[in-house]
Write a protein that holds these residues in place. Structure first.
Motif, PDB file in Angstrom:
ATOM      1  N   TRP A  54       0.807  -1.167   0.073  1.00  0.00           N
ATOM      2  CA  TRP A  54      -0.110   0.048  -0.015  1.00  0.00           C
ATOM      3  C   TRP A  54       0.960   1.260  -0.150  1.00  0.00           C
ATOM      4  O   TRP A  54       2.048   0.976   0.362  1.00  0.00           O
ATOM      5  CB  TRP A  54      -0.893  -0.048   1.317  1.00  0.00           C
ATOM      6  N   LYS A  55       0.291   2.436  -0.313  1.00  0.00           N
ATOM      7  CA  LYS A  55       1.033   3.612  -0.027  1.00  0.00           C
ATOM      8  C   LYS A  55       0.194   4.581   0.240  1.00  0.00           C
ATOM      9  O   LYS A  55      -1.155   4.504  -0.046  1.00  0.00           O
ATOM     10  CB  LYS A  55       1.670   3.879  -1.588  1.00  0.00           C
ATOM     11  N   LEU A  56       0.550   5.933   0.724  1.00  0.00           N
ATOM     12  CA  LEU A  56      -0.127   6.923   0.994  1.00  0.00           C
ATOM     13  C   LEU A  56       0.116   8.128  -0.075  1.00  0.00           C
ATOM     14  O   LEU A  56       1.402   8.030  -0.436  1.00  0.00           O
ATOM     15  CB  LEU A  56       0.009   7.476   2.422  1.00  0.00           C
ATOM     16  N   ARG A  57      -0.888   8.850  -0.244  1.00  0.00           N
ATOM     17  CA  ARG A  57      -0.618  10.013  -1.175  1.00  0.00           C
ATOM     18  C   ARG A  57      -1.370  11.156  -0.912  1.00  0.00           C
ATOM     19  O   ARG A  57      -2.397  10.850  -0.127  1.00  0.00           O
ATOM     20  CB  ARG A  57      -0.795   9.569  -2.652  1.00  0.00           C
ATOM     21  N   PRO A  58      -0.910  12.274  -0.959  1.00  0.00           N
ATOM     22  CA  PRO A  58      -1.930  13.448  -0.706  1.00  0.00           C
ATOM     23  C   PRO A  58      -3.140  13.456  -1.344  1.00  0.00           C
ATOM     24  O   PRO A  58      -3.399  12.902  -2.515  1.00  0.00           O
ATOM     25  CB  PRO A  58      -1.273  14.662  -1.133  1.00  0.00           C
ATOM     26  N   ALA A  59      -4.319  13.920  -0.643  1.00  0.00           N
ATOM     27  CA  ALA A  59      -5.560  13.944  -1.203  1.00  0.00           C
ATOM     28  C   ALA A  59      -5.860  15.181  -2.064  1.00  0.00           C
ATOM     29  O   ALA A  59      -5.068  16.101  -1.756  1.00  0.00           O
ATOM     30  CB  ALA A  59      -6.673  14.034  -0.264  1.00  0.00           C
ATOM     31  N   THR A  60      -6.792  15.059  -3.091  1.00  0.00           N
ATOM     32  CA  THR A  60      -7.160  16.092  -3.957  1.00  0.00           C
ATOM     33  C   THR A  60      -8.544  16.080  -4.017  1.00  0.00           C
ATOM     34  O   THR A  60      -9.357  15.257  -3.677  1.00  0.00           O
ATOM     35  CB  THR A  60      -6.711  15.881  -5.475  1.00  0.00           C
ATOM     36  N   PRO A  61      -9.142  17.240  -4.418  1.00  0.00           N
ATOM     37  CA  PRO A  61     -10.740  17.468  -4.336  1.00  0.00           C
ATOM     38  C   PRO A  61     -11.353  16.482  -5.238  1.00  0.00           C
ATOM     39  O   PRO A  61     -12.627  15.973  -4.803  1.00  0.00           O
ATOM     40  CB  PRO A  61     -11.166  18.940  -4.793  1.00  0.00           C
ATOM     41  N   ASP A  62     -10.777  15.897  -6.212  1.00  0.00           N
ATOM     42  CA  ASP A  62     -11.377  14.811  -6.983  1.00  0.00           C
ATOM     43  C   ASP A  62     -11.428  13.673  -6.358  1.00  0.00           C
ATOM     44  O   ASP A  62     -12.201  12.568  -6.885  1.00  0.00           O
ATOM     45  CB  ASP A  62     -10.302  14.596  -8.099  1.00  0.00           C
ATOM     46  N   ASP A  63     -10.843  13.361  -5.327  1.00  0.00           N
ATOM     47  CA  ASP A  63     -11.052  12.046  -4.512  1.00  0.00           C
ATOM     48  C   ASP A  63     -12.240  11.930  -3.536  1.00  0.00           C
ATOM     49  O   ASP A  63     -12.756  11.045  -3.114  1.00  0.00           O
ATOM     50  CB  ASP A  63      -9.760  11.957  -3.454  1.00  0.00           C
ATOM     51  N   LEU A  64     -13.039  13.020  -3.322  1.00  0.00           N
ATOM     52  CA  LEU A  64     -13.968  13.088  -2.404  1.00  0.00           C
ATOM     53  C   LEU A  64     -15.390  12.259  -2.582  1.00  0.00           C
ATOM     54  O   LEU A  64     -15.403  11.529  -1.746  1.00  0.00           O
ATOM     55  CB  LEU A  64     -14.726  14.654  -2.413  1.00  0.00           C
ATOM     56  N   GLU A  65     -15.664  12.173  -3.833  1.00  0.00           N
ATOM     57  CA  GLU A  65     -16.865  11.329  -3.984  1.00  0.00           C
ATOM     58  C   GLU A  65     -16.762   9.741  -3.677  1.00  0.00           C
ATOM     59  O   GLU A  65     -17.343   8.994  -3.229  1.00  0.00           O
ATOM     60  CB  GLU A  65     -17.471  11.441  -5.205  1.00  0.00           C
ATOM     61  N   ALA A  66     -15.358   9.417  -3.979  1.00  0.00           N
ATOM     62  CA  ALA A  66     -15.103   7.872  -3.987  1.00  0.00           C
ATOM     63  C   ALA A  66     -15.040   7.495  -2.390  1.00  0.00           C
ATOM     64  O   ALA A  66     -15.332   6.598  -2.015  1.00  0.00           O
ATOM     65  CB  ALA A  66     -13.379   7.630  -4.530  1.00  0.00           C
ATOM     66  N   LEU A  67     -14.286   8.680  -1.806  1.00  0.00           N
ATOM     67  CA  LEU A  67     -14.298   8.311  -0.232  1.00  0.00           C
ATOM     68  C   LEU A  67     -15.743   8.567   0.418  1.00  0.00           C
ATOM     69  O   LEU A  67     -15.751   7.680   1.400  1.00  0.00           O
ATOM     70  CB  LEU A  67     -13.443   9.619   0.310  1.00  0.00           C
ATOM     71  N   VAL A  68     -16.604   9.434   0.068  1.00  0.00           N
ATOM     72  CA  VAL A  68     -17.955   9.360   0.444  1.00  0.00           C
ATOM     73  C   VAL A  68     -18.512   7.976   0.394  1.00  0.00           C
ATOM     74  O   VAL A  68     -19.228   7.681   1.348  1.00  0.00           O
ATOM     75  CB  VAL A  68     -18.569  10.626  -0.162  1.00  0.00           C
ATOM     76  N   GLU A  69     -18.354   7.325  -0.647  1.00  0.00           N
ATOM     77  CA  GLU A  69     -18.968   6.006  -0.934  1.00  0.00           C
ATOM     78  C   GLU A  69     -18.260   5.028   0.012  1.00  0.00           C
ATOM     79  O   GLU A  69     -18.851   4.105   0.448  1.00  0.00           O
ATOM     80  CB  GLU A  69     -19.133   5.626  -2.332  1.00  0.00           C
ATOM     81  N   ILE A  70     -16.929   5.092   0.400  1.00  0.00           N
ATOM     82  CA  ILE A  70     -16.357   4.167   1.129  1.00  0.00           C
ATOM     83  C   ILE A  70     -16.857   4.404   2.566  1.00  0.00           C
ATOM     84  O   ILE A  70     -17.254   3.447   3.116  1.00  0.00           O
ATOM     85  CB  ILE A  70     -14.934   4.272   1.067  1.00  0.00           C
ATOM     86  N   ARG A  71     -17.088   5.493   2.978  1.00  0.00           N
ATOM     87  CA  ARG A  71     -17.583   5.933   4.378  1.00  0.00           C
ATOM     88  C   ARG A  71     -18.816   5.434   4.422  1.00  0.00           C
ATOM     89  O   ARG A  71     -19.307   4.906   5.526  1.00  0.00           O
ATOM     90  CB  ARG A  71     -17.597   7.345   4.370  1.00  0.00           C
ATOM     91  N   ALA A  72     -20.007   5.442   3.489  1.00  0.00           N
ATOM     92  CA  ALA A  72     -21.128   5.216   3.709  1.00  0.00           C
ATOM     93  C   ALA A  72     -20.970   3.578   3.893  1.00  0.00           C
ATOM     94  O   ALA A  72     -21.951   3.054   4.822  1.00  0.00           O
ATOM     95  CB  ALA A  72     -22.115   5.278   2.463  1.00  0.00           C
ATOM     96  N   VAL A  73     -20.165   2.721   3.142  1.00  0.00           N
ATOM     97  CA  VAL A  73     -20.225   1.375   3.377  1.00  0.00           C
ATOM     98  C   VAL A  73     -19.707   0.900   4.637  1.00  0.00           C
ATOM     99  O   VAL A  73     -20.053   0.310   5.348  1.00  0.00           O
ATOM    100  CB  VAL A  73     -19.544   0.721   2.216  1.00  0.00           C
ATOM    101  N   VAL A  74     -18.639   1.617   4.993  1.00  0.00           N
ATOM    102  CA  VAL A  74     -17.692   1.065   6.425  1.00  0.00           C
ATOM    103  C   VAL A  74     -18.587   1.776   7.479  1.00  0.00           C
ATOM    104  O   VAL A  74     -18.609   0.950   8.418  1.00  0.00           O
ATOM    105  CB  VAL A  74     -16.250   1.895   6.329  1.00  0.00           C
ATOM    106  N   MET A  75     -19.014   3.000   7.601  1.00  0.00           N
ATOM    107  CA  MET A  75     -19.853   3.182   8.715  1.00  0.00           C
ATOM    108  C   MET A  75     -21.321   2.650   8.977  1.00  0.00           C
ATOM    109  O   MET A  75     -22.035   2.586  10.079  1.00  0.00           O
ATOM    110  CB  MET A  75     -20.034   4.783   8.712  1.00  0.00           C
TER     111      MET A  75
END
Length: 156
Positions: A4-25
């Motif tokens: 795995w790796k870490l990279r800085p976030a960009t505004p374009d990442d938001l909607e993918a993260l929103v969907e991961i959050r909905a599933v995880v939470m």
């Protein structure tokens, strides 16, 4: 363990993260009687700060994120999300060790909150977090930099 790796976030990442959050939470929020499909997504949209967020990638694919927000008295670990398919593979612990190593080097206290009954609490406690306070929904944990970590185990 999966690479795995870490990279800085960009505004374009938001909607993918929103969907991961909905599933995880969802399981924890449903257990607490607090799941709302729109609200769980909007809370991340409202709080997302790319400058504080790092994207977790596996094979160049976005699989999660973590945010570290600096406050006057502590660094707040927020939005630590990992897609379910990648949980239990050691990625979360490795990401957490990397962030805590950075915070320890700065001498920073780290705070976070986790939902009552969340299995993520065990991960945080294995990395030196202790109970600060709790309410019927949230558990607030704190990690003092003097705890130090070596491979996830508090050092003497």
């Amino acid at each position: 363990m999966i690479d795995w790796k870490l990279r800085p976030a960009t505004p374009d990442d938001l909607e993918a993260l929103v969907e991961i959050r909905a599933v995880v939470m969802r399981p924890d929020l449903e257990r607490l009687g607090r799941y709302d499909a729109a609200r769980v997504r909007q809370r991340l949209r409202d709080a997302f700060e790319p400058a504080n967020t790092r994207i977790i990638e596996v094979s160049s694919a976005l699989v999660g994120c973590v945010a570290l927000r600096r406050a006057e008295d502590a660094h707040w670990l927020e939005h630590f999300l990992l897609a379910p398919a990648f949980q239990g593979a050691g990625i979360g612990g490795a990401v957490l060790r990397e962030l805590l190593t950075e915070c320890d080097a700065e001498g920073a206290v780290v705070r976070l909150n986790v939902l009552q009954g969340s299995p993520a609490r065990r991960l945080y406690e294995r990395h030196g977090f202790t109970l600060e306070s709790e309410d019927p929904v949230d558990v607030y944990l704190l990690r003092d930099p003097s705890r130090g970590i070596a491979g996830g185990v508090p050092s003497p």
